[in-house]
Design a protein around this motif. Structure first.
Motif, PDB file in Angstrom:
ATOM      1  N   SER A  14       5.968   5.351   4.788  1.00  0.00           N
ATOM      2  CA  SER A  14       4.917   4.577   5.471  1.00  0.00           C
ATOM      3  C   SER A  14       3.551   5.049   5.005  1.00  0.00           C
ATOM      4  O   SER A  14       3.397   6.221   4.609  1.00  0.00           O
ATOM      5  N   PRO A  15       2.544   4.177   5.069  1.00  0.00           N
ATOM      6  CA  PRO A  15       1.181   4.620   4.761  1.00  0.00           C
ATOM      7  C   PRO A  15       0.816   5.830   5.602  1.00  0.00           C
ATOM      8  O   PRO A  15       1.170   5.923   6.780  1.00  0.00           O
ATOM      9  N   ARG A  78      -1.360  11.698   1.183  1.00  0.00           N
ATOM     10  CA  ARG A  78      -1.341  10.699   2.267  1.00  0.00           C
ATOM     11  C   ARG A  78      -1.359   9.337   1.600  1.00  0.00           C
ATOM     12  O   ARG A  78      -2.365   8.958   0.996  1.00  0.00           O
ATOM     13  N   LEU A  79      -0.242   8.646   1.711  1.00  0.00           N
ATOM     14  CA  LEU A  79      -0.117   7.378   0.999  1.00  0.00           C
ATOM     15  C   LEU A  79      -1.105   6.332   1.514  1.00  0.00           C
ATOM     16  O   LEU A  79      -1.183   6.060   2.714  1.00  0.00           O
ATOM     17  N   GLU A  80      -1.813   5.751   0.564  1.00  0.00           N
ATOM     18  CA  GLU A  80      -2.676   4.605   0.848  1.00  0.00           C
ATOM     19  C   GLU A  80      -1.911   3.342   0.448  1.00  0.00           C
ATOM     20  O   GLU A  80      -0.994   3.410  -0.381  1.00  0.00           O
ATOM     21  N   PRO A  81      -2.283   2.192   0.994  1.00  0.00           N
ATOM     22  CA  PRO A  81      -1.552   0.956   0.652  1.00  0.00           C
ATOM     23  C   PRO A  81      -1.480   0.692  -0.841  1.00  0.00           C
ATOM     24  O   PRO A  81      -0.460   0.182  -1.330  1.00  0.00           O
ATOM     25  N   ASP A  83      -1.068   2.788  -3.166  1.00  0.00           N
ATOM     26  CA  ASP A  83      -0.247   3.777  -3.872  1.00  0.00           C
ATOM     27  C   ASP A  83       1.207   3.354  -4.013  1.00  0.00           C
ATOM     28  O   ASP A  83       1.990   4.023  -4.704  1.00  0.00           O
ATOM     29  N   ILE A 107       7.174   0.577   0.558  1.00  0.00           N
ATOM     30  CA  ILE A 107       6.778   0.628   1.962  1.00  0.00           C
ATOM     31  C   ILE A 107       8.024   0.557   2.841  1.00  0.00           C
ATOM     32  O   ILE A 107       8.877  -0.321   2.673  1.00  0.00           O
TER      33      ILE A 107
END
Lengths: 108, 119
Positions: A14-15, A78-81, A83, A107
């Motif tokens: 998840s983001p 920290r995953l961004e959209p 990424d 996602i």
């Protein structure tokens, strides 16, 4: 030639979560010449990391690379959209250049 | 702005020939080694060839050696891949990319051109 094996092949997150991608070489990269690339559909591959841990120009500091010998890791803190993509490792320690099979971060 | 634009991909019969081009702009072309890398759609990446900054040295993957020839024209900021005796296994998207040295990481890539070898 040096064979690179990436794991896992798919990562469902998840983001905001942390992503850890592994790249294992069939023999030691004595000079730690390993790079990571990001591929998004319809876009050129983007260099993220080179020389195992150096960020390429313009790459955010949430991307980091570590490793030595045969084991290397790309971490996205920290995953961004933006990424969510496919990631490849590549060694240039020994000719010919070789790439890992890729790892898809999707996602959840 | 750095740009690498590939062209020339199309459907070709097995045994046929094709010449790919890559037009470069936005940087000092003859400072860089140029590479061709291919990718079967949905699969991984395979380095194909590279040519030194002055065109004096060229290297090939075993899978294409003797069939593909890389060249460059520094006066027109272009690199080419002549592909002969094409096989179905050569079907892929072909990317050009640059590096300052070789072997090295590839710091900029084009978007690729699709080559389909099929009867």
């Amino acid at each position: 030639e040096i064979v690179l094996t990436q794991s896992p092949s798919t990562l469902s997150l998840s983001p905001g979560e942390r992503a850890t991608l592994s790249c294992r070489a069939s023999r030691s990269l004595s000079s730690q010449y390993l790079a990571w690339y990001q591929q998004k559909v319809g876009q050129p591959h983007t260099l993220l990391i080179y020389d195992t841990s150096k960020r390429a120009t313009g790459i955010p500091d949430r991307f980091s690379g570590t490793g030595s010998g045969t084991d290397f890791t790309l971490t996205i803190a920290r995953l961004e959209p933006e990424d969510f993509a496919v990631y490849y490792c590549q060694q240039y320690d020994t000719s010919p250049l070789t790439f890992g099979g890729g790892a898809k971060v999707e996602i959840k | 702005e750095v740009r690498l634009v590939e062209s020339g991909g199309r459907v070709v019969l097995p045994g046929g020939s094709l010449r790919l081009s890559c037009a470069a702009s936005g940087f000092t072309f003859d400072d860089y080694t140029m590479h061709w890398v291919r990718q079967v759609p949905g699969k991984g990446l395979e380095w194909v060839s590279h040519i030194s900054w002055n065109g004096n040295s060229a290297y090939y993957a075993d899978s294409v050696k003797g069939r593909f020839t890389v060249s460059r024209d520094n006066s027109n900021n272009s690199v080419f891949l002549q592909m002969d005796s094409l096989k179905s296994d050569d079907t892929a998207v072909y990317f050009c990319a640059r590096s300052l040295l070789a072997p090295a990481y590839l710091d900029f890539w084009g978007q690729g051109t699709l080559v389909t070898v099929s009867s």
